[in-house]
Design a protein around this motif. Structure first.
Motif, mmCIF file in Angstrom:
data_model
loop_
_atom_site.group_PDB
_atom_site.id
_atom_site.type_symbol
_atom_site.label_atom_id
_atom_site.label_comp_id
_atom_site.label_asym_id
_atom_site.label_seq_id
_atom_site.Cartn_x
_atom_site.Cartn_y
_atom_site.Cartn_z
ATOM 1 N N GLU A 286 0.820 -1.206 0.000
ATOM 2 C CA GLU A 286 0.000 0.000 0.000
ATOM 3 C C GLU A 286 0.856 1.259 0.000
ATOM 4 O OE1 GLU A 286 -2.596 -3.183 1.743
ATOM 5 O OE2 GLU A 286 -0.523 -2.558 1.976
ATOM 6 N N GLU A 287 1.954 1.228 0.771
ATOM 7 C CA GLU A 287 2.831 2.391 0.827
ATOM 8 C C GLU A 287 3.483 2.644 -0.534
ATOM 9 O OE1 GLU A 287 5.401 1.189 3.960
ATOM 10 O OE2 GLU A 287 4.310 2.302 5.494
ATOM 11 N N LEU A 288 3.950 1.560 -1.139
ATOM 12 C CA LEU A 288 4.590 1.685 -2.448
ATOM 13 C C LEU A 288 3.598 2.207 -3.490
ATOM 14 C CD1 LEU A 288 6.597 -1.646 -2.498
ATOM 15 C CD2 LEU A 288 7.572 0.649 -2.454
ATOM 16 N N LEU A 289 2.375 1.702 -3.418
ATOM 17 C CA LEU A 289 1.353 2.100 -4.383
ATOM 18 C C LEU A 289 0.996 3.571 -4.217
ATOM 19 C CD1 LEU A 289 -0.368 0.832 -6.628
ATOM 20 C CD2 LEU A 289 -2.164 0.479 -4.927
ATOM 21 N N ASN A 290 0.784 3.983 -2.968
ATOM 22 C CA ASN A 290 0.379 5.359 -2.707
ATOM 23 C C ASN A 290 1.480 6.361 -3.061
ATOM 24 O OD1 ASN A 290 -2.143 4.595 -1.793
ATOM 25 N ND2 ASN A 290 -1.490 4.397 0.337
ATOM 26 N N GLN A 291 2.727 5.938 -2.916
ATOM 27 C CA GLN A 291 3.833 6.829 -3.237
ATOM 28 C C GLN A 291 3.875 7.164 -4.718
ATOM 29 O OE1 GLN A 291 7.431 4.980 -1.890
ATOM 30 N NE2 GLN A 291 6.778 4.997 0.264
ATOM 31 N N SER A 292 3.343 6.274 -5.548
ATOM 32 C CA SER A 292 3.466 6.451 -7.001
ATOM 33 C C SER A 292 2.415 7.401 -7.575
ATOM 34 C CB SER A 292 3.348 5.094 -7.699
ATOM 35 O OG SER A 292 2.037 4.578 -7.544
ATOM 36 N N PHE A 293 1.407 7.786 -6.803
ATOM 37 C CA PHE A 293 0.336 8.619 -7.329
ATOM 38 C C PHE A 293 0.383 10.043 -6.785
ATOM 39 C CE2 PHE A 293 -2.267 4.505 -7.667
ATOM 40 C CZ PHE A 293 -1.883 4.328 -8.984
ATOM 41 N N VAL A 294 0.049 11.012 -7.628
ATOM 42 C CA VAL A 294 -0.126 12.380 -7.167
ATOM 43 C C VAL A 294 -1.599 12.565 -6.807
ATOM 44 C CG1 VAL A 294 1.701 13.237 -8.647
ATOM 45 C CG2 VAL A 294 -0.643 13.216 -9.501
ATOM 46 N N THR A 295 -1.912 13.660 -6.166
ATOM 47 C CA THR A 295 -3.311 13.995 -5.869
ATOM 48 C C THR A 295 -3.725 15.138 -6.775
ATOM 49 O OG1 THR A 295 -2.620 15.503 -4.115
ATOM 50 C CG2 THR A 295 -3.169 13.243 -3.485
ATOM 51 N N LEU A 296 -4.988 15.114 -7.176
ATOM 52 C CA LEU A 296 -5.507 16.143 -8.070
ATOM 53 C C LEU A 296 -6.786 16.728 -7.520
ATOM 54 C CD1 LEU A 296 -5.154 14.548 -11.638
ATOM 55 C CD2 LEU A 296 -3.668 16.253 -10.597
ATOM 56 N N ARG A 297 -7.024 17.996 -7.845
ATOM 57 C CA ARG A 297 -8.302 18.628 -7.506
ATOM 58 C C ARG A 297 -8.655 19.622 -8.612
ATOM 59 N NH1 ARG A 297 -4.565 21.375 -4.449
ATOM 60 N NH2 ARG A 297 -4.601 23.652 -4.686
ATOM 61 N N SER A 298 -9.922 19.888 -8.768
ATOM 62 C CA SER A 298 -10.375 20.816 -9.809
ATOM 63 C C SER A 298 -9.775 22.194 -9.561
ATOM 64 C CB SER A 298 -11.902 20.908 -9.811
ATOM 65 O OG SER A 298 -12.468 19.647 -10.093
ATOM 66 N N GLY A 299 -9.395 22.853 -10.650
ATOM 67 C CA GLY A 299 -8.839 24.200 -10.532
ATOM 68 C C GLY A 299 -7.328 24.240 -10.503
ATOM 69 N N GLN A 300 -6.695 23.063 -10.346
ATOM 70 C CA GLN A 300 -5.232 23.021 -10.328
ATOM 71 C C GLN A 300 -4.660 23.212 -11.733
ATOM 72 O OE1 GLN A 300 -4.660 19.147 -8.191
ATOM 73 N NE2 GLN A 300 -2.808 20.183 -7.447
ATOM 74 N N ILE A 301 -3.450 23.739 -11.786
ATOM 75 C CA ILE A 301 -2.664 23.723 -13.021
ATOM 76 C C ILE A 301 -1.488 22.798 -12.768
ATOM 77 C CG2 ILE A 301 -1.201 25.064 -14.566
ATOM 78 C CD1 ILE A 301 -3.006 27.450 -14.093
ATOM 79 N N VAL A 302 -1.395 21.729 -13.557
ATOM 80 C CA VAL A 302 -0.358 20.718 -13.350
ATOM 81 C C VAL A 302 0.355 20.427 -14.661
ATOM 82 C CG1 VAL A 302 -1.528 19.636 -11.393
ATOM 83 C CG2 VAL A 302 -2.030 18.851 -13.720
ATOM 84 N N LYS A 303 1.519 19.806 -14.558
ATOM 85 C CA LYS A 303 2.259 19.388 -15.742
ATOM 86 C C LYS A 303 1.919 17.947 -16.087
ATOM 87 C CE LYS A 303 6.363 22.336 -15.778
ATOM 88 N NZ LYS A 303 5.951 22.983 -17.034
ATOM 89 N N GLY A 304 1.910 17.647 -17.364
ATOM 90 C CA GLY A 304 1.662 16.284 -17.805
ATOM 91 C C GLY A 304 2.382 16.015 -19.118
ATOM 92 N N THR A 305 2.402 14.754 -19.496
ATOM 93 C CA THR A 305 3.059 14.354 -20.745
ATOM 94 C C THR A 305 2.027 13.789 -21.710
ATOM 95 O OG1 THR A 305 5.080 13.813 -19.523
ATOM 96 C CG2 THR A 305 4.868 12.921 -21.755
#
Length: 646
Positions: A286-305
Motif C-alpha cells: 500500500e505504501e509503495l502504491l500510494n507513493q506512485s500517485f499524485v493527488t488532483l483537484r479541480s482548478g489546479q494547473i499541473v504538468k503532464g506528458t
C-alpha cells in the motif's frame, strides 16, 4: 535477500472500481455479475460466499440486479437487460467505455473496425459488439496475411486495454506500410503499459521474478511472458500456496509484480512470506502504491506528458491513477485547429484540471485555459507598452471580427480594420492580422484591437516612399482601383494616382470606361506631383502617339487631303483628317457661291477633298478649304486631259 516490488502491481483503477461496486451493493439481493467480476478465482469465490453469483447468460436471470464487470459488454446485452426490466450497475472500466464509443462512432461512419487483442477475451468480445458491421480481430502482425481488407474503406484500429503495446504498434505500422487508410487509437490502458514497462525494468535487474495473478487473467499472462524474456526464473502464481519457497535463497535478488486483478492482500502475503525467509524489512504494498500517485483537484494547473493524440482529443499522463483527457474544444479557442496541430506525443504541457471524477475514472483537462491565462499577461503588457500583437481571425461578428492571439479572444471593430477590409470582412477569416490593443476590460476579460493604427502608419510610410521615388515624366505601373465620370484612380502600390479623362486618349471620349476597366493593369506617365496636397496626376498619352506630332509634315500647307465631315456649326463644318485631328472648313470656304447653312452643301459622314490653308500646332487648329481644293483640282484636270489627248 533483496526484494523489489513493482509500484504498479495489483488492482488497476477499473478493477478496483468494479469490485467496490459489488461490495457496496451486496445488500441488494439477488445480485449477479455478468461473468466473473474479475479474473481472480479467490475474489470471485469470496463474493459467491456472499451470494453474489456470476452468470454467463441473461437467460439465467429473471429478477434482481446485474453488475456489468470492468471488461464491459456488447450493446445487445444492455438491450436485453432493458427488455427484461432488470436493474443494472455499469462498472465498465472508463477506458473500455471509451473504446465502445470509438467503435460505435467510426463504424457508423463506414470504417472497417479492427481490434488488436485476444479474440477469446470478454473485453474484446464486448468491444466487437459495438460495431455496426463486421469486426476483424487480430493478435499479431502475421494475422493480417490473407485478410480480405478493402482499400476503399478506411480502418478504425483499436486495442484491448491490457494488450501488448509493441504488438499494436507493429500492426498499425504494417497497415500503413501496405497503404491502408488507418485511424489508429492506442487504447491500451496507461496503467497496463506502465505495469509492463516496470516489469521489464525489474526483470532485467533481478535473479528471480514472481508474477502474481489469476491463471485466466490476460494481463497477468502477458506480464509473465514479458518477464520470462528477461529473467529465466520467472514464476506465475495465483496465491502464496503456489509459491515454492525452497527455490529461493538468501543471496537472491527477487522482483515481484502482479496483474490488474490481483488483490493487495495476496500481494502482501507473498511479500511477507519472502521477508520471513530472511527477516528482511520491506515497505508495504500500500505504501509503495500510494507513493506512485499524485493527488488532483479541480482548478489546479499541473504538468503532464502527452501520451496519445487523435483528431478529437489528447490523453495526458499526470502521474495520477488515471490519465487526463483534453477534448478538442479545450485545446484552443481556434476551433479550426486539430489537436494534432497543437501537440505531439511526448510533449510536456501545462494543463488546467476542469473536473476529477474518481467514480468514473475521468480527469477532464483544459490546455486553452492555461494558455489563455499566460496570454492575458501578454495582452496586458502589449496594451501598457503599445506593442504590436498578431492574431488569427476566426469569426466575423456584428460590427467587426474576432481574432485569437495567445488564446485570448480580441474584438477588432470594422472601423478599426483599415479601409481595404471594409467591403467584405469574410476575406479575413483564417488570416493573421496585426493589431494594437486599444482597450482592455480586466474584469470582463474583454480586449479591443486596432489594426487601423498599423495600417495608417504603413500607409503613411508607403506614401512617403512613393512620393520620394517619383519624378515627372517617369513611367509607372498600377492597377485601376476605381472609375468616376471625370477619370480613373490608379493604385500605385499603396497610394492612388489620377488619370483625368482628358489624359486617357488623344481622341475625344465620353466616359473613362471606354478606355479602362476596374482591375486592369496599366502603364502610365507621371504628369504632375503635388506633395503638399498629396496628389499625383498621370497620363496615358504618349507624345509619339500624339496625332499632332509632326503635324506639319503630315499635312503640309497647300496640300489637298481627304477628310470626313464630323460636325456642323453655323460658321462652318469640322472635318476629321484622322482620329484626334479635326480641321475647320469655314462657311466661306465651302463653295464658290454664297452658302447660308453648311448643311445645304455638306452631309455628316461625307468624305470630301480639302486644301490645307493654315496650321496652328500650339492651339491645335487647322484651317481647311473645300472650294479651293475644287478649284485647284479643276485647274489640274484639263491639263491632264490635254496631255492625254496629245
Amino acid at each position: 535477500m533483496e526484494i523489489i516490488v513493482a509500484h504498479t502491481a495489483g488492482f488497476c483503477f477499473g478493477v478496483n472500481r468494479a469490485v467496490d461496486s459489488v461490495y457496496k451493493n451486496i445488500g441488494q439481493q439477488p445480485l449477479y455479475t455478468y461473468g466473473p467480476i474479475i479474473h481472480n478465482p479467490q475474489v470471485v469465490g469470496e463474493l459467491r460466499e456472499k451470494n453474489v453469483i456470476p452468470v454467463n447468460s441473461l437467460d439465467e436471470v429473471e429478477e434482481g440486479t446485474i453488475i456489468i464487470r470492468s471488461h464491459g459488454v456488447s450493446k445487445d446485452v444492455y438491450d436485453t437487460i432493458n427488455r427484461k426490466g432488470l436493474t443494472y450497475i455499469d462498472s465498465t472500466c472508463p477506458y473500455v467505455k471509451r473504446i465502445h464509443k470509438i467503435v460505435d462512432e467510426y463504424s457508423k461512419k463506414g470504417y472497417q473496425v479492427m481490434i488488436v487483442g485476444d479474440r477469446e477475451h470478454p473485453e474484446v468480445q464486448g468491444i466487437s459488439g459495438w460495431s455496426n458491421g463486421e469486426t476483424i480481430i487480430v493478435e499479431k502482425t502475421e494475422d493480417l496475411e490473407g485478410l480480405n481488407l478493402s482499400k476503399t474503406k478506411p480502418i478504425c484500429l483499436v486495442s484491448q486495454t491490457t494488450y501488448r503495446e509493441d504488438r499494436f504498434e507493429s500492426i498499425l505500422k504494417a497497415l500503413k506500410d501496405h497503404q491502408y487508410e488507418v485511424e489508429g487509437f492506442n487504447t491500451i490502458c496507461k496503467a497496463t503499459s506502465d505495469r509492463q514497462q516496470e516489469a521489464v525494468k525489474i526483470a532485467k535487474m533481478v535473479d528471480k521474478m514472481i508474477v502474481i495473478g489469476g491463471r485466466d487473467s490476460s494481463n497477468t499472462k502477458k506480464l509473465y511472458e514479458i518477464c520470462k524474456k528477461f529473467c529465466k526464473e520467472t514464476y506465475h502464481i495465483e496465491t502464496l500456496e503456489d509459491l515454492e519457497l525452497n527455490k529461493f535463497n538468501s543471496n537472491d535478488k527477487i522482483g515481484i509484480t502482479a496483474g490488474a486483478s490481483t488483490p493487495a492482500r495476496i500481494i502482501k502475503e507473498v511479500i511477507t512470506a519472502m521477508n520471513d525467509l530472511e527477516n528482511h524489512g520491506n515497505e508495504s504494498f500500500e505504501e509503495l502504491l500510494n507513493q506512485s500517485f499524485v493527488t488532483l483537484r479541480s482548478g489546479q494547473i499541473v504538468k503532464g506528458t502527452v501520451i496519445h493524440v487523435t483528431d478529437s482529443e489528447v490523453s495526458v499522463n499526470l502521474g495520477y491513477k488515471s490519465d487526463g483527457i483534453i477534448s478538442k474544444s479545450e485545446i484552443s479557442n481556434d476551433s479550426s485547429l486539430s489537436p494534432k496541430d497543437v501537440v505531439k506525443l511526448g510533449d510536456e504541457i501545462d494543463v488546467y484540471v476542469l473536473r476529477v471524477n474518481d467514480s468514473e475514472g475521468i480527469v477532464e483537462l483544459s490546455k486553452k485555459r492555461v494558455d489563455a491565462q499566460k496570454g492575458w499577461e501578454t495582452v496586458k503588457k502589449a496594451y501598457e507598452e503599445g506593442t504590436i500583437l498578431t492574431g488569427k481571425v476566426v469569426e466575423v461578428v456584428n460590427g467587426g471580427v474576432i481574432a485569437i492571439s495567445h488564446e485570448v479572444r480580441v474584438f477588432i471593430p470594422a472601423s478599426l480594420l483599415g479601409s481595404k477590409y471594409n467591403k467584405d470582412l469574410n476575406q479575413l477569416i483564417g488570416k493573421d492580422i496585426e493589431f494594437k490593443v486599444s482597450k482592455i476590460d480586466a474584469k470582463r476579460k474583454r480586449v479591443v484591437g486596432d489594426h487601423k493604427q498599423i495600417y495608417m502608419e504603413e500607409f503613411k510610410k508607403k506614401k512617403e516612399e512613393i512620393f520620394n521615388s517619383l519624378e515627372v515624366g517617369q513611367k509607372v505601373e498600377g492597377t485601376v482601383r476605381n472609375i468616376t465620370n471625370f477619370g480613373a484612380f490608379i493604385d500605385l502600390g499603396g497610394i492612388d494616382g489620377l488619370i483625368h479623362i482628358s489624359q486617357m486618349s488623344w481622341k475625344k471620349i465620353q466616359h473613362p470606361e471606354e478606355v479602362l476597366k476596374v482591375g486592369q493593369e496599366v502603364e502610365a506617365t507621371v504628369l504632375k506631383i503635388d506633395k503638399d496636397k498629396e496628389k499625383i496626376s498621370l497620363t496615358l498619352k504618349d507624345e509619339k502617339s500624339n496625332p499632332w506630332f509632326k503635324i506639319e509634315e503630315k499635312y503640309p500647307v497647300g496640300s489637298i487631303v481627304k477628310g470626313k465631315v464630323v460636325r456642323m456649326v453655323p460658321f462652318g463644318a469640322f472635318v476629321e483628317l484622322e482620329p484626334g485631328v479635326d480641321g475647320l472648313v469655314h462657311i466661306s470656304q465651302i463653295a464658290n457661291k454664297h452658302v447660308v447653312k453648311p448643311e445645304d452643301e455638306l452631309k455628316l459622314g461625307e468624305v470630301i477633298d480639302v486644301k490645307v490653308l493654315e496650321i496652328n500646332k500650339d492651339e491645335k487648329k487647322i484651317s481647311l478649304s473645300k472650294k479651293q481644293a475644287e478649284v485647284q483640282q479643276a485647274e489640274v484636270q484639263p491639263e491632264e486631259t490635254n496631255v492625254s489627248e496629245e
